[in-house]
Motif scaffolding. Structure first.
Motif, mmCIF file in Angstrom:
data_model
loop_
_atom_site.group_PDB
_atom_site.id
_atom_site.type_symbol
_atom_site.label_atom_id
_atom_site.label_comp_id
_atom_site.label_asym_id
_atom_site.label_seq_id
_atom_site.Cartn_x
_atom_site.Cartn_y
_atom_site.Cartn_z
ATOM 1 N N GLU A 38 -43.870 53.441 56.592
ATOM 2 C CA GLU A 38 -42.481 53.756 56.926
ATOM 3 C C GLU A 38 -41.673 54.279 55.743
ATOM 4 O OE1 GLU A 38 -41.554 50.448 60.368
ATOM 5 O OE2 GLU A 38 -41.463 49.828 58.274
ATOM 6 N N SER A 63 -40.165 56.453 53.086
ATOM 7 C CA SER A 63 -40.014 57.901 52.978
ATOM 8 C C SER A 63 -40.499 58.402 51.617
ATOM 9 C CB SER A 63 -38.542 58.290 53.163
ATOM 10 O OG SER A 63 -37.804 57.877 52.032
ATOM 11 N N THR A 64 -40.699 59.690 51.541
ATOM 12 C CA THR A 64 -41.114 60.286 50.272
ATOM 13 C C THR A 64 -40.020 60.137 49.219
ATOM 14 O OG1 THR A 64 -40.368 62.460 51.015
ATOM 15 C CG2 THR A 64 -42.699 61.936 51.334
ATOM 16 N N ARG A 75 -40.464 56.291 47.972
ATOM 17 C CA ARG A 75 -41.742 55.919 47.366
ATOM 18 C C ARG A 75 -41.692 55.853 45.838
ATOM 19 N NH1 ARG A 75 -44.717 52.517 47.633
ATOM 20 N NH2 ARG A 75 -44.602 52.784 49.855
ATOM 21 N N HIS A 126 -35.351 51.308 53.521
ATOM 22 C CA HIS A 126 -34.980 51.950 54.788
ATOM 23 C C HIS A 126 -33.924 53.025 54.556
ATOM 24 C CE1 HIS A 126 -37.250 49.555 57.668
ATOM 25 N NE2 HIS A 126 -36.862 48.451 57.041
ATOM 26 N N SER A 127 -33.118 52.842 53.514
ATOM 27 C CA SER A 127 -32.096 53.822 53.147
ATOM 28 C C SER A 127 -32.340 54.235 51.694
ATOM 29 C CB SER A 127 -30.688 53.239 53.290
ATOM 30 O OG SER A 127 -29.740 54.185 52.808
ATOM 31 N N PRO A 128 -33.101 55.291 51.481
ATOM 32 C CA PRO A 128 -33.387 55.711 50.104
ATOM 33 C C PRO A 128 -32.133 55.949 49.268
ATOM 34 C CG PRO A 128 -34.816 56.873 51.619
ATOM 35 C CD PRO A 128 -33.807 56.128 52.454
#
Length: 171
Positions: A11, A13-14, A17, A39-41
């Motif tokens: 799940e 995101s890039t 990460r 969940h919220s980069p």
């Protein structure tokens, strides 16, 4: 049981990460808080940037941990009490100092941090004068407010999410 599950490897995101990889390198593992923030980069990035910036300020690691304990106790965040109890011990605080910091009674810095959190920044003239008389500079006062804000973010998120504690439990 968490109300917001941690972001799994699939799940993440890039954008998140590399941020989590940085946390892994810094701490040795990725705590559940950071996997929840992932969940919220943008929020994860903002948290990490402010935390890293504050680490270069006038407050030392021990002082930042003391503030974290005082605010987390006030906000009832079991996750942050465990995490910052662990990091406070690593920073050299004794068990007694950790307990005093949690109560906002270790020193003038923890007292003013707790007052800032309790009063949403609205200290009266006497409280401010007491902090200054104890040697707390304007730079430190500003950083205390920023540290309180940073801790309030994580405290509120953990209280909302019921983040599983992955640090030794606070005493």
């Amino acid at each position: 049981m968490p109300r917001i599950a941690i972001a799994t490897t699939e799940e993440v995101s890039t954008a998140a990460r590399p941020l989590l990889d940085g946390v892994q390198k810094m701490i040795g593992f990725v705590p559940n808080l950071f996997q929840t923030l992932a969940h919220s980069p943008s929020v994860l990035s903002g948290y990490l940037q402010l935390s890293q910036t504050l680490s270069r300020g006038t407050l030392g690691a021990r002082e930042r941990e003391q503030i974290a304990l005082a605010v987390s106790e006030l906000n009832g965040c079991d996750y942050c009490l465990a995490a910052h109890g662990y990091f406070s011990a690593k920073a050299g605080l004794s068990d007694g100092e950790i307990q005093a910091a949690r109560a906002g009674e270790l020193d003038a810095l923890t007292r003013v941090a707790r007052q800032v959190a309790e009063n949403r920044g609205a200290l009266d003239d006497a409280q401010l004068a007491t902090a200054r008389a104890a040697g707390i500079s304007d730079a430190k006062l500003i950083e205390v407010v920023a540290q309180v804000a940073l801790m309030t973010l994580t405290n509120y998120l953990n209280n909302l999410a019921h983040t599983d504690v992955d640090f030794p439990p606070a005493q």
